[in-house]
Enzyme design. Sequence first.
Site, PDB file in Angstrom:
ATOM      1  CB  THR A   1       0.274  -7.723  -6.656  1.00 45.91           C
ATOM      2  OG1 THR A   1      -0.424  -7.262  -7.531  1.00 45.91           O
ATOM      3  CG2 THR A   1       1.368  -8.762  -7.388  1.00 45.91           C
TER       4      THR A   1
ATOM      5  CE  LYS B   1       5.788 -10.643   4.232  1.00 42.68           C
ATOM      6  NZ  LYS B   1       4.818 -10.424   3.333  1.00 42.68           N
TER       7      LYS B   1
ATOM      8  CD  GLU C   1       1.167  -4.120  -5.282  1.00 38.55           C
ATOM      9  OE1 GLU C   1       0.945  -5.276  -4.884  1.00 38.55           O
ATOM     10  OE2 GLU C   1       2.167  -3.545  -4.716  1.00 38.55           O
TER      11      GLU C   1
ATOM     12  N   GLY D   1       6.501  -3.909  -2.899  1.00 35.96           N
ATOM     13  CA  GLY D   1       7.204  -4.004  -4.183  1.00 35.96           C
ATOM     14  C   GLY D   1       7.819  -5.528  -4.455  1.00 35.96           C
TER      15      GLY D   1
END
Length: 243
Positions: A32, A141, A123, A115
């Site tokens: 996602t 990231k 996930e 999350g």
Amino acid sequence: MKSNDGAAAAKRRAGESAADRVSDGEVVGLGTGSTAAHAIRALGRVVDGGLDIRGIPTSHQSRALAREAGLPLTTLEDATPDVAIDGADQVAPLGVGDVTGDGFADAEGTILVKGGGAAHAREKVVDAAADRLLVVVDESKLAPVPDHPVPVEVLPDAVPTVETRVRDLGGEPSLRAAERKDGPVVTDNGNLVLDCDFGTIEAAGDLATQLDAIPGVVAHGLFVDLAAELHVGLVDDTVVHEF
Ligand code: 5RP
């Protein structure tokens, strides 16, 4: 190119790089978020080109996107994912690692904080069931040590007791508020999310075990040593690390 465009292009590059690693006949866990979305769209194009691939979505978002992209879907009841492609809010090296230069070269694996889209419970189930997890991120990231607040999905009745236990572990919990709705975010599973700030997380494996042991915690966003590959989208390139 504006920097937002650069980040979007880096995410696309990472997603497409991971989609390239999927082979004919494979079942793919569909993560996602905006980076995993690029992989889902790329897999839809591969299916258009004649490959037999089926996806297992991890959220309403990834299911809707996969349907739109023409990617046939299945479930964990009917298939086991060969591979999963998923994004992350932060990625740090496990063991000795260096996120600069050819970063992650000496790392034993990755610590993911996931999350941001409140989808980490499903996930984690799908990513852990896959033979190989391919993580897709842009380079913003990457961090030497995880320090991103850890999302913890909690049964609604357990919020007060989980908050106390998180504080006992040195964290500061904050109930995630919805945007464009009054009140909290409600997950696809009907639960709530506490974003738990632990500052710098030196022992992610231990913290993951401690969070798993709290009654009422459905799943937390620390994914320790699950990734088989890390696809990092850069401004004009993609770097892939294998573990
Ligand atoms: C959803 C996630 C996402 O993978 C994470 O938030 C990264 O999203 P994006 O690719 O949009 O930055 O964990 O729960």
